[in-house]
Write a protein that holds these residues in place. Structure first.
Motif, PDB file in Angstrom:
ATOM      1  N   ALA A   1     -67.355 -15.055 -54.560  1.00  0.00           N
ATOM      2  CA  ALA A   1     -68.543 -15.350 -55.363  1.00  0.00           C
ATOM      3  C   ALA A   1     -69.191 -16.656 -54.924  1.00  0.00           C
ATOM      4  O   ALA A   1     -70.417 -16.750 -54.770  1.00  0.00           O
ATOM      5  N   THR A   2     -68.385 -17.666 -54.714  1.00  0.00           N
ATOM      6  CA  THR A   2     -68.901 -18.982 -54.315  1.00  0.00           C
ATOM      7  C   THR A   2     -69.514 -18.923 -52.929  1.00  0.00           C
ATOM      8  O   THR A   2     -70.587 -19.502 -52.674  1.00  0.00           O
ATOM      9  N   ARG A   3     -68.856 -18.221 -52.023  1.00  0.00           N
ATOM     10  CA  ARG A   3     -69.385 -18.081 -50.656  1.00  0.00           C
ATOM     11  C   ARG A   3     -70.723 -17.354 -50.682  1.00  0.00           C
ATOM     12  O   ARG A   3     -71.654 -17.717 -49.929  1.00  0.00           O
ATOM     13  N   ALA A   4     -70.876 -16.349 -51.542  1.00  0.00           N
ATOM     14  CA  ALA A   4     -72.148 -15.625 -51.621  1.00  0.00           C
ATOM     15  C   ALA A   4     -73.273 -16.559 -52.048  1.00  0.00           C
ATOM     16  O   ALA A   4     -74.395 -16.488 -51.528  1.00  0.00           O
TER      17      ALA A   4
ATOM     18  N   TYR B   1     -63.171 -21.146 -56.810  1.00  0.00           N
ATOM     19  CA  TYR B   1     -64.479 -21.812 -56.686  1.00  0.00           C
ATOM     20  C   TYR B   1     -64.319 -23.189 -56.036  1.00  0.00           C
ATOM     21  O   TYR B   1     -65.037 -23.538 -55.089  1.00  0.00           O
ATOM     22  N   GLN B   2     -63.378 -23.968 -56.518  1.00  0.00           N
ATOM     23  CA  GLN B   2     -63.171 -25.308 -55.975  1.00  0.00           C
ATOM     24  C   GLN B   2     -62.689 -25.269 -54.530  1.00  0.00           C
ATOM     25  O   GLN B   2     -63.162 -26.064 -53.699  1.00  0.00           O
ATOM     26  N   ASP B   3     -61.782 -24.351 -54.225  1.00  0.00           N
ATOM     27  CA  ASP B   3     -61.270 -24.256 -52.858  1.00  0.00           C
ATOM     28  C   ASP B   3     -62.369 -23.901 -51.868  1.00  0.00           C
ATOM     29  O   ASP B   3     -62.428 -24.442 -50.754  1.00  0.00           O
ATOM     30  N   GLU B   4     -63.259 -22.980 -52.240  1.00  0.00           N
ATOM     31  CA  GLU B   4     -64.329 -22.584 -51.327  1.00  0.00           C
ATOM     32  C   GLU B   4     -65.302 -23.730 -51.105  1.00  0.00           C
ATOM     33  O   GLU B   4     -65.757 -23.962 -49.975  1.00  0.00           O
TER      34      GLU B   4
END
Length: 343
Positions: free
Chosen positions: A182-185, A213-216
């Motif tokens: 989701a974060t990458r998108a 989310y935080q890791d991405e």
């Protein structure tokens, strides 16, 4: 023609099934109680005889021998309001019901919203009324699952245990990877001011989606700002209120990952009421890929977790534990991004 009734002329009995099958009463009883300690030929003969005589096992009598209730509990630790508003729960329940529908097992649906309800269910389960329990949506380090295990009742969790050292069997979706997708998108869509609306952080699923989310962001060399993380409650109203709070920030977000579809839909409403548009001004990604995602306007980009499969795998694992066919195990199901009109 053989007499298919009992010696008294009433309903067929265990004795009449045994006589027709050509086995002892004890052997017929073992077959009909599910014992594996019979030969395949005797098992088939007894099953054929029971079918021919339309014999129905007396479950009350059987339970005295097997100490089994032939019931398992589907336990949701939430309020009724949350239960009936969130499409996640009926989807998981549907999967669990399908898994046990052919097993002659009764699925007992239980809602636990208060400490007194937790205690009442413990007494009910410990009294022999269920053979096992699957728990959905636990908060914090709830002692109930381990209390049940201590009195010999198998338990399976939806989601990993709250404590890392706990060995309760579980079935989970890959929340970390899903949140990263989701974060990458959002990053790939050009968002530079990302925010997230989390679920309650006393729940492992919410913790894992925040970690993804935080890791991405970290791996993408983006700053993880605390002011851009708002904890909410997995509800539509919660997403609406959290999004309003984010929009009041000095640098309002241009991309939001909401940790479930309900909060994402609430966030979209807040964006519209602020005079902005999704996805032109703010891009939004949810999680679950529930029916809400396709019904939203515009249709919501969301991370799909296999909700029915989650319920099905929980039921299969629990039945294996009840039958002594498994000990400790955990299952991780994959997640994937479904791109629609909000990102």
């Amino acid at each position: 023609m053989r007499d298919q009734s009992s010696p008294s002329g009433g309903q067929p009995t265990l004795e009449s099934v045994a006589a027709l099958a050509g086995v002892s009463r004890a052997t017929a009883g073992r077959v009909l109680s599910g014992s594996p300690r019979v030969s395949p030929a005797a098992k088939q003969a007894v099953q054929d005889a029971a079918a021919e005589l339309s014999y129905v096992t007396n479950r009350a009598a059987r339970s005295l021998v097997t100490r089994r209730s032939d019931s398992i509990a589907f336990v949701v630790s939430e309020s009724e309001e949350r239960l009936f508003e969130d499409p996640f729960f009926p989807a998981v329940l549907r999967g669990a019901h399908k898994a046990v529908s052919g097993e002659s097992v009764q699925l007992v649906f239980v809602v636990l919203a208060t400490p007194s309800e937790h205690e009442r269910f413990f007494r009910f389960a410990a009294g022999g009324h269920v053979d096992g329990a699957m728990f959905i949506s636990l908060h914090g380090d709830d002692p109930l699952p381990n209390r049940l295990r201590q009195v010999g009742i198998p338990v399976v969790l939806s989601g990993r245990p709250f404590r890392p050292d706990d060995d309760i069997p579980s079935v989970d979706a890959d929340n970390v990877t899903g949140a990263r997708l989701a974060t990458r998108a959002l990053l790939d869509a050009g968002c530079t001011r990302l925010s997230t609306i989390t679920g309650p952080l006393d729940m492992p699923a919410a913790q894992d989606r925040l970690r993804g989310y935080q890791d991405e962001l970290t791996d993408s060399r983006r700053k993880v700002a605390r002011t851009r993380t708002i904890e909410s409650d997995f509800s539509t109203d919660g997403g609406f209120e959290a999004m309003n709070q984010l929009l009041r920030n000095r640098f309002a977000p241009d991309g939001v990952f909401a940790a479930n579809d309900q909060m994402a839909v609430g966030a979209m409403r807040a964006v519209r009421e602020a005079g902005l548009q999704v996805p032109r001004d703010v891009k939004v990604v949810g999680f679950d890929d529930s029916p809400l995602a396709t019904a939203a306007h515009p249709p919501l980009t969301s991370v799909r977790q296999p909700m029915e499969e989650l319920g099905r795998e929980m039921a299969h694992l629990l039945m294996a534990l009840v039958n002594g066919e498994a000990t400790h195990t955990s299952v991780m199901l994959p997640t994937e991004l479904v791109v629609r009109g909000t990102c």
